[in-house]
Design an enzyme around this catalytic site. Structure first.
Site, PDB file in Angstrom:
ATOM      1  CE  LYS A 100      70.641  26.523  62.699  1.00  0.00           C
ATOM      2  NZ  LYS A 100      71.236  25.976  63.945  1.00  0.00           N
ATOM      3  CG  ASN A 136      74.918  26.116  64.461  1.00  0.00           C
ATOM      4  OD1 ASN A 136      73.906  26.624  63.984  1.00  0.00           O
ATOM      5  ND2 ASN A 136      74.900  24.924  65.038  1.00  0.00           N
ATOM      6  CG  HIS A 139      68.588  22.747  60.087  1.00  0.00           C
ATOM      7  ND1 HIS A 139      68.572  21.998  61.245  1.00  0.00           N
ATOM      8  CD2 HIS A 139      67.845  22.067  59.175  1.00  0.00           C
ATOM      9  CE1 HIS A 139      67.833  20.906  61.029  1.00  0.00           C
ATOM     10  NE2 HIS A 139      67.380  20.924  59.791  1.00  0.00           N
TER      11      HIS A 139
HETATM   12  O1  CDP Z   1      72.215  21.428  63.973  1.00  0.00           O
HETATM   13  P1  CDP Z   1      72.750  20.082  64.376  1.00  0.00           P
HETATM   14  O2  CDP Z   1      71.958  18.947  63.814  1.00  0.00           O
HETATM   15  O3  CDP Z   1      74.220  19.975  64.099  1.00  0.00           O
HETATM   16  O4  CDP Z   1      72.653  20.019  65.961  1.00  0.00           O
HETATM   17  P2  CDP Z   1      71.443  19.513  66.911  1.00  0.00           P
HETATM   18  O5  CDP Z   1      72.051  18.711  67.991  1.00  0.00           O
HETATM   19  O6  CDP Z   1      70.360  18.894  66.109  1.00  0.00           O
HETATM   20  O7  CDP Z   1      70.925  20.852  67.567  1.00  0.00           O
HETATM   21  C1  CDP Z   1      70.086  21.728  66.854  1.00  0.00           C
HETATM   22  C2  CDP Z   1      70.578  23.135  67.061  1.00  0.00           C
HETATM   23  O8  CDP Z   1      70.444  23.469  68.444  1.00  0.00           O
HETATM   24  C3  CDP Z   1      72.062  23.355  66.773  1.00  0.00           C
HETATM   25  O9  CDP Z   1      72.346  23.596  65.403  1.00  0.00           O
HETATM   26  C4  CDP Z   1      72.363  24.559  67.625  1.00  0.00           C
HETATM   27  O10 CDP Z   1      72.006  25.760  66.957  1.00  0.00           O
HETATM   28  C5  CDP Z   1      71.448  24.385  68.820  1.00  0.00           C
HETATM   29  N1  CDP Z   1      72.170  23.875  69.992  1.00  0.00           N
HETATM   30  C6  CDP Z   1      72.467  24.735  71.029  1.00  0.00           C
HETATM   31  O11 CDP Z   1      72.114  25.910  70.976  1.00  0.00           O
HETATM   32  N2  CDP Z   1      73.148  24.274  72.137  1.00  0.00           N
HETATM   33  C7  CDP Z   1      73.546  22.993  72.214  1.00  0.00           C
HETATM   34  N3  CDP Z   1      74.211  22.581  73.294  1.00  0.00           N
HETATM   35  C8  CDP Z   1      73.274  22.109  71.158  1.00  0.00           C
HETATM   36  C9  CDP Z   1      72.576  22.581  70.056  1.00  0.00           C
HETATM   37 MG    MG Z   2      70.040  18.312  64.158  1.00  0.00          MG
END
Ligand code: CDP
Ligand code: MG
Length: 136
Positions: free
Chosen positions: A12, A115, A118
């Site tokens: 990212k 983070n 992805h």
């Molecule tokens: O990336 P991952 O699959 O672990 O998490 P996700 O639940 O699919 O969420 C996608 C992305 O949204 C995350 O990697 C974070 O960058 C962002 N996110 C966020 O900004 N705030 C949250 N409360 C949850 C997710």
């Molecule tokens: Mg995800």
């Protein structure tokens, strides 16, 4: 059992911006992932909205899409046995504060939104996400 899978990985903007591209790729290579294809691109906000449309009802959706389109990213197809789960394990929890020691997000993540990486979360989504970035 042999279960060769392909998954989509993205380095990212926060990580590309800090010059972590090679270090993060080395994490994949050191963990026996093969980088089958890769490209460095910058996507538009509307492409980010399409990519993350599963999250369109979430409060963080708009910021997330602005962020993913804010700078260059590296998209990769990674291949390994059980690649989808193996990559999720190597990445660590979404929130770097909760990620286990040794994971990419623990090492490099700044915050839940920045983070660093992805990774696809299922076989179905891996196929959709790979097609999204590597159409040909
Ligand atoms: O990336 P991952 O699959 O672990 O998490 P996700 O639940 O699919 O969420 C996608 C992305 O949204 C995350 O990697 C974070 O960058 C962002 N996110 C966020 O900004 N705030 C949250 N409360 C949850 C997710
Ligand atoms: Mg995800």
């Amino acid at each position: 059992m042999n279960n060769l899978e392909k998954t989509l990985s993205i380095i990212k903007p926060d990580a590309v911006e800090r010059g972590l591209e090679k270090e993060i790729k080395d994490q994949f290579l050191n963990n026996d992932f093969k980088i089958v294809e890769e490209k460095k691109i910058q996507i538009s906000k509307s492409e980010a909205e399409e990519f993350y449309k599963v999250h369109q009802t979430k409060p963080f959706y708009n910021d997330l899409c602005s962020y993913l389109s804010s700078g260059p990213i590296v998209v990769m197809i990674l291949e390994k046995n059980n690649a989808i789960l193996a990559n999720r394990d190597l990445m660590g929890a979404t929130d770097p504060k909760k990620a286990k020691d040794g994971t990419i997000r623990k090492k490099y993540g700044i915050s839940i939104d920045k983070n660093s990486v992805h990774g696809s979360d299922s076989l179905e989504n891996a196929e959709i996400e790979i097609k999204f970035f590597f159409k040909d």
